[in-house]
Design a protein around this motif. Structure first.
Motif, PDB file in Angstrom:
ATOM      1  N   ALA A  46       0.821  -1.210   0.000  1.00  6.96           N
ATOM      2  CA  ALA A  46       0.000   0.000   0.000  1.00  6.96           C
ATOM      3  C   ALA A  46       0.857   1.262   0.000  1.00  6.96           C
ATOM      4  CB  ALA A  46      -0.927  -0.002   1.205  1.00  6.96           C
ATOM      5  N   SER A  47       1.947   1.275   0.767  1.00  6.56           N
ATOM      6  CA  SER A  47       2.776   2.478   0.845  1.00  6.56           C
ATOM      7  C   SER A  47       3.593   2.688  -0.420  1.00  6.56           C
ATOM      8  CB  SER A  47       3.707   2.402   2.064  1.00  6.56           C
ATOM      9  OG  SER A  47       4.655   1.351   1.931  1.00  6.56           O
ATOM     10  N   ILE A  48       3.953   1.608  -1.094  1.00  8.05           N
ATOM     11  CA  ILE A  48       4.759   1.726  -2.312  1.00  8.05           C
ATOM     12  C   ILE A  48       3.889   1.994  -3.531  1.00  8.05           C
ATOM     13  CG2 ILE A  48       6.251   0.441  -3.900  1.00  8.05           C
ATOM     14  CD1 ILE A  48       7.450  -0.951  -1.496  1.00  8.05           C
ATOM     15  N   MET A  49       2.773   1.280  -3.656  1.00  8.52           N
ATOM     16  CA  MET A  49       1.915   1.395  -4.831  1.00  8.52           C
ATOM     17  C   MET A  49       0.887   2.505  -4.727  1.00  8.52           C
ATOM     18  SD  MET A  49       1.009  -2.631  -5.445  1.00  8.52           S
ATOM     19  CE  MET A  49       0.228  -2.318  -7.042  1.00  8.52           C
ATOM     20  N   GLY A  50       0.494   2.811  -3.498  1.00  7.33           N
ATOM     21  CA  GLY A  50      -0.658   3.667  -3.281  1.00  7.33           C
ATOM     22  C   GLY A  50      -1.883   2.804  -3.024  1.00  7.33           C
ATOM     23  N   LEU A  51      -2.850   3.352  -2.315  1.00  9.73           N
ATOM     24  CA  LEU A  51      -3.997   2.564  -1.878  1.00  9.73           C
ATOM     25  C   LEU A  51      -4.820   2.028  -3.035  1.00  9.73           C
ATOM     26  CD1 LEU A  51      -5.174   4.684   1.191  1.00  9.73           C
ATOM     27  CD2 LEU A  51      -4.078   2.440   1.236  1.00  9.73           C
ATOM     28  N   GLN A  52      -5.083   2.862  -4.044  1.00 11.57           N
ATOM     29  CA  GLN A  52      -5.942   2.418  -5.136  1.00 11.57           C
ATOM     30  C   GLN A  52      -5.280   1.319  -5.955  1.00 11.57           C
ATOM     31  OE1 GLN A  52      -8.875   3.216  -4.990  1.00 11.57           O
ATOM     32  NE2 GLN A  52      -8.802   4.998  -3.665  1.00 11.57           N
ATOM     33  N   ALA A  53      -3.997   1.460  -6.234  1.00 10.31           N
ATOM     34  CA  ALA A  53      -3.285   0.439  -6.995  1.00 10.31           C
ATOM     35  C   ALA A  53      -3.177  -0.857  -6.196  1.00 10.31           C
ATOM     36  CB  ALA A  53      -1.895   0.941  -7.380  1.00 10.31           C
ATOM     37  N   ALA A  54      -2.986  -0.743  -4.890  1.00 11.19           N
ATOM     38  CA  ALA A  54      -2.915  -1.930  -4.049  1.00 11.19           C
ATOM     39  C   ALA A  54      -4.254  -2.648  -4.017  1.00 11.19           C
ATOM     40  CB  ALA A  54      -2.483  -1.549  -2.637  1.00 11.19           C
ATOM     41  N   ARG A  55      -5.319  -1.867  -3.957  1.00  7.21           N
ATOM     42  CA  ARG A  55      -6.650  -2.466  -3.964  1.00  7.21           C
ATOM     43  C   ARG A  55      -6.908  -3.192  -5.277  1.00  7.21           C
ATOM     44  NH1 ARG A  55     -11.944  -1.713  -5.177  1.00  7.21           N
ATOM     45  NH2 ARG A  55     -13.493  -2.011  -3.533  1.00  7.21           N
ATOM     46  N   ALA A 111     -15.742  -9.859  -0.693  1.00  5.92           N
ATOM     47  CA  ALA A 111     -16.766  -9.093   0.020  1.00  5.92           C
ATOM     48  C   ALA A 111     -16.160  -8.314   1.177  1.00  5.92           C
ATOM     49  CB  ALA A 111     -17.861 -10.038   0.522  1.00  5.92           C
ATOM     50  N   TYR A 112     -15.203  -8.915   1.863  1.00  6.75           N
ATOM     51  CA  TYR A 112     -14.534  -8.244   2.985  1.00  6.75           C
ATOM     52  C   TYR A 112     -13.773  -7.013   2.488  1.00  6.75           C
ATOM     53  CZ  TYR A 112     -11.708  -7.692   7.226  1.00  6.75           C
ATOM     54  OH  TYR A 112     -11.119  -7.210   8.367  1.00  6.75           O
ATOM     55  N   LEU A 113     -13.088  -7.166   1.352  1.00  4.93           N
ATOM     56  CA  LEU A 113     -12.344  -6.046   0.781  1.00  4.93           C
ATOM     57  C   LEU A 113     -13.280  -4.915   0.389  1.00  4.93           C
ATOM     58  CD1 LEU A 113      -9.782  -4.750  -0.385  1.00  4.93           C
ATOM     59  CD2 LEU A 113     -10.159  -6.060  -2.482  1.00  4.93           C
ATOM     60  N   LEU A 114     -14.384  -5.254  -0.270  1.00  5.87           N
ATOM     61  CA  LEU A 114     -15.329  -4.231  -0.704  1.00  5.87           C
ATOM     62  C   LEU A 114     -15.965  -3.504   0.479  1.00  5.87           C
ATOM     63  CD1 LEU A 114     -17.103  -6.130  -3.621  1.00  5.87           C
ATOM     64  CD2 LEU A 114     -15.416  -4.294  -3.806  1.00  5.87           C
ATOM     65  N   LYS A 115     -16.166  -4.228   1.561  1.00  3.40           N
ATOM     66  CA  LYS A 115     -16.821  -3.635   2.732  1.00  3.40           C
ATOM     67  C   LYS A 115     -15.870  -2.721   3.519  1.00  3.40           C
ATOM     68  CE  LYS A 115     -19.141  -4.813   7.085  1.00  3.40           C
ATOM     69  NZ  LYS A 115     -19.640  -5.911   7.958  1.00  3.40           N
ATOM     70  N   HIS A 116     -14.652  -3.215   3.722  1.00  2.00           N
ATOM     71  CA  HIS A 116     -13.750  -2.492   4.635  1.00  2.00           C
ATOM     72  C   HIS A 116     -12.730  -1.604   3.929  1.00  2.00           C
ATOM     73  CE1 HIS A 116     -15.302  -4.536   8.150  1.00  2.00           C
ATOM     74  NE2 HIS A 116     -15.173  -5.695   7.541  1.00  2.00           N
ATOM     75  N   ALA A 117     -12.563  -1.791   2.614  1.00  2.00           N
ATOM     76  CA  ALA A 117     -11.615  -0.943   1.889  1.00  2.00           C
ATOM     77  C   ALA A 117     -12.236  -0.502   0.567  1.00  2.00           C
ATOM     78  CB  ALA A 117     -10.316  -1.696   1.645  1.00  2.00           C
ATOM     79  N   PRO A 118     -13.328   0.272   0.631  1.00  2.00           N
ATOM     80  CA  PRO A 118     -13.993   0.729  -0.607  1.00  2.00           C
ATOM     81  C   PRO A 118     -13.116   1.722  -1.351  1.00  2.00           C
ATOM     82  CG  PRO A 118     -14.912   1.834   1.307  1.00  2.00           C
ATOM     83  CD  PRO A 118     -13.971   0.794   1.837  1.00  2.00           C
TER      84      PRO A 118
END
Length: 335
Positions: A284-293, A326-333
């Motif tokens: 997340a810190s290297i790629m950025g949150l959106q790219a990591a997601r 589903a967990y990813l979509l719920k907690h990291a939209p």
């Protein structure tokens, strides 16, 4: 071929229970498969019961070490690794009692790694699964012993499994490799060595595959190894399972990186923002949150493609991916 079972039985040899936990047709979906929330709840309950049975003292006066071991394993957790073992075991209709004990051994080993990772000399965390970490509640010396003992009990559980000797040897080997210098222990060493440094994404991915991915891979393989030999006749099966677990394991760690940066302690069950505070590089810190997601979603899709050739018998493995998604979509939209 050796004397490993081929996994043709549908029932628990000792109890007469089916691998589905004796649940009736009302728990099945339109395709005839057991609804994911039903088999996951039932499977987690069976593993929990196995842990409670396996981690107990013979006398009435429970010593502090065993109390701390039970605290480390029986107080919460999503049981993802144990459920992966159960889901893979469904490929061969492995008896429920065998899978429950194998899943319990995996959860003991997972708890061992968490207890040791939380120590002041490691990640130095004070919260785990919403509760004080073992070293905070019982002291650092006891926490070290808890990790040591849980590892030993995990191997004892597999050695005593109600399965042919070849199966037990394969399971012990698989779990040992997962936490060796080439697995979780080596991954933790790499993780500690990267603190405060600028590193390439490939180095982070390699660390994740060792630190957490190796145990996910072992969990999937152990579900199959309970009943199916890893030989030439089953090479395609194990290639599919390995691709699945490697993608899924890395996805789980990427999601963990994202949540550490975005979620609160109530959601995580542990201290939030630890990676940034410790100057620990992550996906997340290297790629950025959106790219990591996006990477996490792509990894989950790759895992899904890996088991597609296995057809309906891999339904539970596919349902584990759906739960993670589903967990990813719920907690990291998306931001």
């Amino acid at each position: 071929m050796n004397n490993m079972r081929t996994g043709s039985t549908l029932h628990d040899d000792q109890t007469g229970d089916s691998p589905l936990g004796g649940l009736g047709g009302q728990a099945r979906g339109a395709s005839g498969g057991l609804l994911p929330e039903i088999w996951m709840q039932d499977g987690a309950k069976r593993v929990e019961q196995a842990l409670a049975r396996l981690l107990c003292t013979e006398d009435d006066g429970e010593i502090e070490l065993m109390a701390a071991m039970r605290y480390a394993t029986l107080h919460g957790g999503k049981r993802t690794r144990a459920l992966l073992c159960l889901a893979a075991g469904a490929l061969a209709d492995t008896p429920a009692h065998m899978l429950a004990d194998a899943g319990a051994a995996i959860e003991m080993m997972h708890a061992c790694t968490l207890v040791h990772d939380d120590l002041p000399a490691m990640d130095n965390d004070v919260l785990r699964r919403g509760l004080p970490t073992v070293h905070v509640k019982f002291g650092e010396a006891t926490a070290i012993l808890v990790g040591d003992a849980l590892q030993a009990h995990a191997f004892l559980t597999l050695a005593n499994l109600d399965a042919p000797g070849d199966n037990r040897i394969a399971l012990v080997h698989e779990l040992a490799q997962a936490v060796s210098a080439e697995g979780a222990a080596g991954g933790q060493a790499m993780d500690l060595s990267l603190v405060g440094k600028h590193v390439e994404l490939e180095r982070i991915v390699a660390t994740h595959r060792m630190k957490s991915g190796a145990l996910v891979r072992a969990s999937v393989r152990m579900g199959a190894l309970c009943a199916i030999a890893e030989d030439a006749a089953h090479a395609a099966l194990y290639r599919a399972l390995d691709r699945y677990s490697e993608s899924f394991g890395l996805a789980l760690q990427v999601v963990d990186d994202i949540l550490d940066a975005t979620a609160n302690a109530a959601t995580l069950g542990k201290t939030a923002g630890k990676d940034a505070a410790a100057q620990k590089p992550t996906c997340a810190s290297i790629m950025g949150l959106q790219a990591a997601r996006q990477l996490a979603l792509e990894l989950l899709r790759d895992a899904e493609e890996a088991i597609a050739p296995l057809g309906p018998r891999a339904e539970r493995l596919a349902q584990m991916l759906q739960r993670a998604n589903a967990y990813l979509l719920k907690h990291a939209p998306w931001a």
